[in-house]
Design an enzyme around this catalytic site. Sequence first.
Site, PDB file in Angstrom:
ATOM      1  CG  ASP A   1      -2.008   0.985   1.236  1.00 50.16           C
ATOM      2  OD1 ASP A   1      -2.372   1.441   0.140  1.00 50.16           O
ATOM      3  OD2 ASP A   1      -2.526   1.320   2.323  1.00 50.16           O
ATOM      4  CG  HIS A   2      -0.468   4.841   0.280  1.00 55.27           C
ATOM      5  ND1 HIS A   2      -0.894   5.810  -0.586  1.00 55.27           N
ATOM      6  CD2 HIS A   2      -1.543   4.499   1.021  1.00 55.27           C
ATOM      7  CE1 HIS A   2      -2.182   6.039  -0.378  1.00 55.27           C
ATOM      8  NE2 HIS A   2      -2.613   5.253   0.569  1.00 55.27           N
TER       9      HIS A   2
ATOM     10  CG  HIS B   1      -5.390   7.675   3.846  1.00 53.04           C
ATOM     11  ND1 HIS B   1      -4.880   8.481   2.864  1.00 53.04           N
ATOM     12  CD2 HIS B   1      -5.530   6.459   3.289  1.00 53.04           C
ATOM     13  CE1 HIS B   1      -4.703   7.768   1.765  1.00 53.04           C
ATOM     14  NE2 HIS B   1      -5.084   6.538   1.994  1.00 53.04           N
ATOM     15  N   GLY B   2      -7.910   8.021   7.655  1.00 53.97           N
ATOM     16  CA  GLY B   2      -8.078   8.271   9.093  1.00 53.97           C
ATOM     17  C   GLY B   2      -9.529   8.436   9.470  1.00 53.97           C
TER      18      GLY B   2
ATOM     19  CG  HIS C   1      -6.395   4.937  -1.237  1.00 50.43           C
ATOM     20  ND1 HIS C   1      -5.230   4.522  -0.646  1.00 50.43           N
ATOM     21  CD2 HIS C   1      -6.392   4.415  -2.489  1.00 50.43           C
ATOM     22  CE1 HIS C   1      -4.544   3.784  -1.506  1.00 50.43           C
ATOM     23  NE2 HIS C   1      -5.221   3.712  -2.635  1.00 50.43           N
ATOM     24  N   GLY C   2      -9.213   5.495   1.951  1.00 53.51           N
ATOM     25  CA  GLY C   2      -9.891   6.172   3.055  1.00 53.51           C
ATOM     26  C   GLY C   2     -11.296   5.670   3.304  1.00 53.51           C
TER      27      GLY C   2
ATOM     28  CB  ALA D   1      -6.186   1.279   6.901  1.00 54.29           C
ATOM     29  CB  THR D   2      -8.700   4.164  10.331  1.00 55.02           C
ATOM     30  OG1 THR D   2      -7.731   4.879   9.552  1.00 55.02           O
ATOM     31  CG2 THR D   2      -8.793   4.787  11.704  1.00 55.02           C
TER      32      THR D   2
HETATM   33  P1  13P Z   1      -8.595   4.405   6.134  1.00 56.06           P
HETATM   34  O1  13P Z   1      -7.559   4.236   7.196  1.00 56.06           O
HETATM   35  O2  13P Z   1      -9.226   5.749   6.187  1.00 56.06           O
HETATM   36  O3  13P Z   1      -9.591   3.289   6.131  1.00 56.06           O
HETATM   37  O4  13P Z   1      -7.848   4.374   4.722  1.00 56.06           O
HETATM   38  C1  13P Z   1      -7.373   3.163   4.239  1.00 56.06           C
HETATM   39  C2  13P Z   1      -6.506   3.364   3.060  1.00 56.06           C
HETATM   40  O5  13P Z   1      -6.899   3.994   2.095  1.00 56.06           O
HETATM   41  C3  13P Z   1      -5.182   2.753   3.077  1.00 56.06           C
HETATM   42  O6  13P Z   1      -4.406   3.142   2.013  1.00 56.06           O
END
Ligand code: 13P
Length: 281
Positions: A81-82, A174-175, A203-204, A227-228
């Site tokens: 990722d990234h 993100h977050g 993403h996010g 992710a978060t």
């Molecule tokens: P979040 O942490 O906002 O869910 O984003 C995940 C993400 O896009 C990881 O690259």
Amino acid sequence: MLVNLKTVLDLAEKGNFAVPAFNVYNMETAMGAVQAAEEMRAPAILQIYPRLFKEEAGYYLSPVVVAAARKATVPICFHLDHGPSELETSRALRWGATGIMLDGSTLPFEENIALTKRVVETCAYTDVQVEGELGHVGTVNGEQMDEFTTPEDAKRFFEETGVACLAVAVGTAHGRYKKPPKLDIERIRAIREATGGKPLVLHGGSGVPDEEIKKGVAAGIRKMNFATDICYAFLDSCLEELQKPDRAIAVDNFMKKPIEAVKEFCKTRILLVGADGKADV
Ligand code: 13P
């Protein structure tokens, strides 16, 4: 089974859904995510942040993800990722990744294209495909979210780099959001049209209202990142377990509930993006 990025994206395109991409941080979050995919008969992506590829953690975690994917009876892609540079993308390839993200979104357009193209060419030698990013998807902490991806730039980016999919800036970050975001659905549709229906990535995903995610998928999002909220599912469960007077002390037993919590969270996201039952589309 461990499959490459193209395999899961093709399934998503054929079935009109988004492959859920779960960020994993340790063996337990990887186990929860894979168990969810298996129970829901869904293809999925397990991805790791690039900082782990600079640290010892990625060296240990990568074989865990590869083992989990190989054992799974549904298609699982192991994705970086990234990735910001060739240091991370090269290590990820060496440690078994079957999908690579090269995030050149903070570079000038031409430099983003040049670096991404080079990584696409290198990854092609091992049948690994690349996700690019155009228009910067920042964090919720105060960064401007005004660099939205334009359809014209996206078209050029796909044509000149050869990426398999593209992360677009259409309103997410993100977050944890301070207030729920609204996606620019028209923009997603316009990018899809301009690119001849290429797979787009959002993403996010944590905290985006379910209805927005559904509209995004209907408009052409084919990979959806979370992710978060996985961190919260895991840590909240650990905290809850710690409060219990009869909690397990052996770490493997203690971890059973947090693994379950990650699994249950991932199952809700699999349903939301329409990936359930799509392992064999
Ligand atoms: P979040 O942490 O906002 O869910 O984003 C995940 C993400 O896009 C990881 O690259």
